[in-house]
Design an enzyme around this catalytic site. Sequence first.
Site, PDB file in Angstrom:
ATOM      1  N   ASN A  83     -35.891  73.199 121.460  1.00 36.46           N
ATOM      2  CA  ASN A  83     -36.221  73.747 120.517  1.00 36.46           C
ATOM      3  C   ASN A  83     -35.666  75.134 120.066  1.00 36.46           C
ATOM      4  OD1 ASN A  83     -36.864  70.999 119.580  1.00 36.46           O
ATOM      5  ND2 ASN A  83     -39.075  71.470 119.647  1.00 36.46           N
ATOM      6  N   HIS A 469     -27.802  62.561 103.515  1.00 37.86           N
ATOM      7  CA  HIS A 469     -28.844  62.341 104.577  1.00 37.86           C
ATOM      8  C   HIS A 469     -29.771  61.151 104.284  1.00 37.86           C
ATOM      9  CE1 HIS A 469     -32.619  63.855 106.486  1.00 37.86           C
ATOM     10  NE2 HIS A 469     -31.854  64.047 107.445  1.00 37.86           N
ATOM     11  N   HIS A 626     -41.726  61.856 112.209  1.00 37.57           N
ATOM     12  CA  HIS A 626     -40.496  61.802 111.562  1.00 37.57           C
ATOM     13  C   HIS A 626     -40.642  61.323 110.207  1.00 37.57           C
ATOM     14  CE1 HIS A 626     -36.350  61.533 110.909  1.00 37.57           C
ATOM     15  NE2 HIS A 626     -36.222  62.647 111.281  1.00 37.57           N
TER      16      HIS A 626
END
Length: 719
Positions: A83, A469, A626
């Site tokens: 990350n 997206h 998520h």
Amino acid sequence: MNRSRPTDSEPAIPAIDPTGRAPLDAGLYSDAASDGDLLRDPSLYFNRELSQLDFNFRVLAQAVDAQVPLLERLRYLCISCTNLDEFFEIRAGTLRHAQDLGLVAGPDGLAPSAVLARIHDRAAELVEAQYACWNDMLRPQLNEAGVRVLGPDSWNQAQTRWLRDYFRDEVMPVLSPLGLDPAHPFPKILNKSLNIVVVLSGRDAFGRDGNLAIVRAPRSLPRIIHIPEEVSGGPTDFVFLSALLSAFVDELFPGMKVEGAYQFRVTRNSELLVDEEEVDNIALALRDELVGRGYLRAVRLEIAEKCPAPIVRTLLDNFDLQENAVYRINGPVNLNRVIQVYDLVSRGDLKFPPFQPRVLPGSDSIFDTVARGDVLLHHPFDAFTPVLELLRQAVDDPNVLAIKQTLYRSGKDSQIVDALVQAARKGKDVTVVVELRARFDEEANLGFADRLQEAGVQVVYGVVGYKTHAKMLLIVRREGRVLRRYVHLGTGNYHAGTARQYTDLGLITAHPDIGNDIHLIFQQLSGLAPQLELKRMLQSPFTLHAGVLQRIQREAAFALAGKPARIVAKMNALNEPRVISALYGASQAGVRIDLIVRGACTLRPGVPGISDNIRVRSIVGRFLEHSRIYWFGNDGAPELFCASADWLERNLLRRVETCFPILDPQLADRTHEEALANYLADNLNAWELQPDGSYVHLTPQDDAEPHSAQACLLAKLCG
């Protein structure tokens, strides 16, 4: 996976009057609202980059938690390292670009230069914590458990002989050491590649004095080397390639003396900048950009802790970096590579116990199942197979006429792509909207876009200037004399791998209004359609932002009228100023607001008189959170939406996103219970954001029962 029959009687979503429920001119709360309406005080906003960086401290906390299995702790450490790499490649790289352009500060009032300075200090703290975790905790504890990552100081004679032979046979033949002199200038260094800078003395065969040399480790070499059990005496002994190179680097420079060898790694800006208005073919433009991505501007230098200052200065000069870009490393510069040990070691006692996702009750036809009622999938607790099965049955069903799908990330060897190729070869009309600009998946997406086109699929690259997206699949099926649309909508990607690692929600429905809305959106993406009048869906960049603002302000109006008012929302990140301003206004009006925000959050909760009715928590557990869910109390008639969009500026204003209502009351209740109320009750994996920007790890208070939202769902749905 509750199911109920969809009805056609629910009204379309109207514009919302903040004083009640009567329809209202939608323009009142549109994006054209005056900027003067915003609460502009910079003290009310955290910086997005710093907030995103801090998320990695919460990930790292999992790596030091003794309650987490040991190899899983190693995985969390590696995730925090990966990350951080991506943070520098994207966020820090973008900030440096903004600094060069002289761009103004964001809502938090911090100019790019000030943010970069704070990033260095905070990232240095994170790096120190990561290597302390590795050196002082995980490596010794792994060693005790029989999983050893050995350094040169601990190799025995047998290990040393085998490693030297391995170096000579497998490593030396592919190395090309480069001595630096006027004829051999400093080489190009690939982004995040492993390198050794070597200090030499003496003279070579040509009489040249030794100085510095660079040894680059080719990508073809494994970064973690497994020593055979018959050599090492243990089945799980490993060595970093960096340790091997440092130990035997003298063999690359016969006749010269190695005075020192120091590993280093440079991180480069990886954000591709393609001016879509100026190119005729975005696919070709992206292919050209990808060629040079690994050699874009440097943003960070990681160097061995004991590397002398003059050598560090030489490297900084060559990479055009300042001192605040240097991170001295007490260990391997590519620590994230130790994740290979997790995959190479089969030790169930050191990993989370396996689980079996719940599967859809047996039915010969998923179309019959969905025709009887909507299907809700909560991944990874519910299997991803119903989505794959829906597509497979569509491929084989002669009554299916057309398939349309968006693809953002699908992974290698995607079953989704395989099915779409088969459908096209069977003569069905297949349209796929491929987002080529999905960061770090551009090359893969270009590859499967070519494969789809070769099979006869109509491939669309979305809309210029707007990433697509949205996650949606539309199947058109002839049933008697009518055509019926079956739709899958999700909060996550069509990626079977991440469906076992990320929490996401998916809806499979045959509701006519939703089917027609998705049909119109696909028409818009593939053609040149005007702004749409959708009945059920909210869509970025057109109605989603305004729709969220309307619903927040409606709750505020209910509170001011003395009615119950409540907002609960779950997302990955939050930074859109107008949404934050509306939430502040709702808090001032008395609305109770709970936000479950996994990563970056620029809203400051708990400010007296402003946000004292807002709580923000972050959940970090076994699975990556998520899903995106928005729930509005609506005076006792709650509305619940799932979406592909976070409440970020880019998602609400500069992307194509979909937000879909859960219309079936039972499924809406289930979603609220599993994905919202369950997470608000978590007191084991939850972190609460404080007014000063810090996060406090929550623990059970008084006589409260310990509760992990993810563990609860595993026991309930997968037990």
